[in-house]
Scaffold this motif. Structure first.
Motif, short mmCIF file in Angstrom:
data_model
loop_
_atom_site.label_atom_id
_atom_site.label_comp_id
_atom_site.label_asym_id
_atom_site.label_seq_id
_atom_site.Cartn_x
_atom_site.Cartn_y
_atom_site.Cartn_z
N GLU A 46 5.08 3.91 -2.80
CA GLU A 46 5.53 5.20 -3.30
C GLU A 46 6.87 5.07 -4.03
O GLU A 46 7.06 5.62 -5.12
N ASN A 47 7.79 4.31 -3.44
CA ASN A 47 9.08 4.10 -4.12
C ASN A 47 8.89 3.40 -5.46
O ASN A 47 9.55 3.72 -6.44
N LYS A 72 7.81 6.11 -7.74
CA LYS A 72 8.82 7.16 -7.89
C LYS A 72 10.03 6.68 -8.68
O LYS A 72 10.62 7.44 -9.44
N GLY A 113 12.67 7.06 3.92
CA GLY A 113 11.57 6.09 3.80
C GLY A 113 11.96 4.66 4.15
O GLY A 113 11.33 4.02 4.99
MG LIG Z 1 11.10 6.70 -0.56
#
Ligand SMILES: [Mg+2]
Ligand SMILES: Nc1ncnc2c1ncn2[C@@H]1O[C@H](COP(=O)(O)OP(=O)(O)O)[C@@H](O)[C@H]1O
Length: 127
Positions: free
Chosen positions: A27-28, A31, A90
Motif C-alpha cells: 500500500e505504501n 501511495k 502502518g
Molecule cells: Mg502506510
C-alpha cells in the motif's frame, strides 16, 4: 522477464500477520509512488532466511527521516503523498510484526528515485 517456475520455499511465520505486513508495504509503495509507477517484489534465498524486498520507484524518503520512520504516528510530509490521510501507524505495525517474529526490517531510499523495504522470514525446516 519472468522465470517459468520456482521450487516453493516455505517459511515459519504467522500467515495472517505477514499478510498484514506485506499489505502495508504494498500500500505504501502505491501511495507514495508516482502515477504509473511500479512495485517490484523480490525474494532472496539467504540460507536460514528468505529476504523479501518491496521496491518502488516513487517519491523516496530523505535520509534524515529514515531512523524515525517506524515510530508510531510518524509521517514524513503529509503534503507529498498522492493520497493524503494516512495515520502514520502502518510501519510501526510492520515493525512490531517483524520483531514478534525475531526478524529484521531495513529500508533504503533515494529521494526522487524510490524506496526499498526489506524483511527477513525464517525458512521452515524441510521434512
Ligand atoms: Mg502506510
Ligand atoms: N514506499 C514509501 N515511499 C516514500 N515514503 C514512504 C514509503 N513508505 C512510507 N513512507 C513514509 O513513511 C511514513 C510512515 O508510513 P506509515 O507508517 O505506513 O504511515 P502512513 O502511510 O499512514 O502515512 C509515511 O507517511 C510516508 O511519509
Amino acid at each position: 522477464m519472468l522465470k517459468e517456475e520456482y521450487d516453493p520455499i516455505y517459511v515459519m511465520a504467522d500467515g495472517d500477520r505477514i499478510k498484514q505486513l506485506l499489505t502495508n508495504l504494498f500500500e505504501n509503495s502505491i501511495k507514495y509512488g508516482k502515477p504509473n509507477g511500479r512495485t517490484k517484489i523480490s525474494f532472496f534465498d539467504m540460507d536460514e532466511n528468505i529476504l523479501v524486498e518491496v521496491t518502488d520507484d516513487g517519491i523516496g524518503i530523505e535520509e534524515k527521516h529514515l531512523s524515525r520512520l517506524f515510530e508510531r504516528f510518524y509521517r514524513v510530509d503529509k503534503s507529498r503523498s498522492r493520497e493524503a490521510g494516512g495515520t502514520g501507524l502502518g510501519l510501526s505495525i510492520v515493525k512490531h510484526i517483524i520483531e514478534a517474529h525475531n526478524q529484521t526490517i531495513t529500508v533504503r531510499s533515494t529521494p526522487g528515485v524510490g524506496s526499498t523495504f526489506g524483511i527477513t522470514l525464517k525458512k521452515a525446516k524441510p521434512n
